[in-house]
Design an enzyme around this catalytic site. Structure first.
Site, PDB file in Angstrom:
ATOM      1  N   SER A 284      12.921  64.576 -20.618  1.00 52.07           N
ATOM      2  CA  SER A 284      12.481  64.934 -21.971  1.00 52.07           C
ATOM      3  C   SER A 284      13.675  64.958 -22.929  1.00 52.07           C
ATOM      4  O   SER A 284      14.733  65.493 -22.595  1.00 52.07           O
ATOM      5  CB  SER A 284      11.838  66.326 -21.980  1.00 52.07           C
ATOM      6  OG  SER A 284      10.675  66.333 -21.192  1.00 52.07           O
TER       7      SER A 284
ATOM      8  N   ASN B 252       7.910  70.210 -20.407  1.00 49.66           N
ATOM      9  CA  ASN B 252       8.962  69.218 -20.667  1.00 49.66           C
ATOM     10  C   ASN B 252       9.681  68.913 -19.366  1.00 49.66           C
ATOM     11  O   ASN B 252      10.574  69.639 -18.932  1.00 49.66           O
ATOM     12  CB  ASN B 252       9.956  69.747 -21.709  1.00 49.66           C
ATOM     13  CG  ASN B 252       9.316  69.892 -23.061  1.00 49.66           C
ATOM     14  OD1 ASN B 252       9.089  68.902 -23.765  1.00 49.66           O
ATOM     15  ND2 ASN B 252       8.970  71.121 -23.430  1.00 49.66           N
ATOM     16  N   GLU B 253       9.241  67.832 -18.748  1.00 48.20           N
ATOM     17  CA  GLU B 253       9.752  67.463 -17.438  1.00 48.20           C
ATOM     18  C   GLU B 253      11.121  66.791 -17.570  1.00 48.20           C
ATOM     19  O   GLU B 253      11.510  66.397 -18.684  1.00 48.20           O
ATOM     20  CB  GLU B 253       8.776  66.477 -16.779  1.00 48.20           C
ATOM     21  CG  GLU B 253       7.376  67.036 -16.544  1.00 48.20           C
ATOM     22  CD  GLU B 253       7.298  67.998 -15.354  1.00 48.20           C
ATOM     23  OE1 GLU B 253       8.326  68.602 -14.983  1.00 48.20           O
ATOM     24  OE2 GLU B 253       6.193  68.156 -14.809  1.00 48.20           O
ATOM     25  N   PRO B 254      11.855  66.631 -16.454  1.00 45.91           N
ATOM     26  CA  PRO B 254      13.120  65.897 -16.500  1.00 45.91           C
ATOM     27  C   PRO B 254      12.929  64.559 -17.221  1.00 45.91           C
ATOM     28  O   PRO B 254      11.927  63.870 -17.004  1.00 45.91           O
ATOM     29  CB  PRO B 254      13.453  65.695 -15.018  1.00 45.91           C
ATOM     30  CG  PRO B 254      12.845  66.893 -14.346  1.00 45.91           C
ATOM     31  CD  PRO B 254      11.574  67.161 -15.109  1.00 45.91           C
TER      32      PRO B 254
END
Ligand code: GLP
Length: 265
Positions: free
Chosen positions: A171, A167-169
């Site tokens: 998300s 879950n990258e920035p």
């Protein structure tokens, strides 16, 4: 020599103003043994109650020593995984299961091949499904977690981008298992494993932020100076989707397990 039990009690958690409990161990070895002990004790407790134990598992270099300790406990202390159902956080997409970098293979080699978990109880997002079927696969993954009764204990690492799972920035708090784009920092951190950034997949399947926050206990492991800054930010920034690990501040039973060099900052 300290027993693992004493090591656990040796590191009293500090409750950070964010609400997250932080346990600092002198070394990553001590931290890993302590978390393996917590996992083993939960598995045994559930077994004694005639119940399954649902574990959320992570890949990366950080949990490796936890897994080797669980293997040792299986061999030497008759810890059985017969009542364990596992769900891994994420997998590259697309990727074959035999591929050296696949998380499926990582889990087999570092844990599942060496313990008595039933193969039908092992769940890793499938990096081999076709693009047309990936969404259905993600829904089915969520359904399996729900049918198992939800995750009892989720192990997490943290990426330098602040990601948990993949879950990258950016998300959303409400995100569930889905296909995501990997960001530049994450792909560059994986470049060595893939012999060059050009070979790193641009996508992955990951449990969502909400999937992770639905686990009853969450334990995030972070070792070494390299992780100090992002751990500090996850604890200190206000909750924001720009730093997905900060969402953990709103979980009722979360601990950050760090070593002294990570706690340095
Ligand atoms: C990958 C995984 C994450 C993991 C992170 C950190 O991006 N998808 O789940 O937490 O790497 O890896 P390491 O433990 O090797 O630092």
């Amino acid at each position: 020599m300290l027993t693992t039990q004493r090591l656990m009690t040796a590191a009293k958690p500090n409750v950070h103003p964010s609400g997250i409990r932080v346990r600092t161990y002198r070394t990553s070895e001590q931290a890993s043994l302590a978390i393996a002990t917590e996992i083993a004790s939960l598995i045994r407790k559930r077994r004694a109650a005639g119940r399954h134990c649902i574990l959320g598992l992570a890949t990366g270099s950080t949990p490796l020593r936890v897994y080797s300790e669980l293997v040792r406990m299986h061999r030497q202390e008759s810890l059985s995984f017969i009542n364990v159902v596992s769900f891994n956080l994420d997998e590259y997409f697309p990727i074959s299961r035999e591929s050296r970098q696949s998380y499926f293979r990582f889990m087999q080699e570092n844990l599942f091949d060496h313990i008595d978990i039933l193969p039908e109880n092992v769940n890793v997002p499938d990096g081999t499904v076709s693009a047309a079927k990936v969404q259905a696969h993600c829904h089915a993954y969520e359904k399996r977690i729900a049918e198992a009764g939800g995750i009892d204990l989720q192990i997490l690492g943290i990426g330098r981008s602040g990601h948990i799972g993949f879950n990258e920035p950016g998300s959303d708090r409400g995100s569930r298992t889905r296909l995501v784009q990997l960001n530049a920092m994450t792909r560059s951190d994986a470049a060595n494993d893939f012999s060059g950034i050009a070979n790193v997949p641009t996508q992955a399947i990951t449990m969502g932020v909400d999937t992770i926050l639905s686990a009853r206990r969450v334990r995030l492991l972070a070792f070494g100076e390299r992780k100090a800054r992002i751990v500090q930010r996850a604890l200190q920034t206000s909750v924001s989707k720009q730093l997905p690990a900060s969402f953990l501040q709103n979980h009722g039973d979360v601990e950050f397990i760090v070593d002294a060099s990570c706690a340095g900052e």
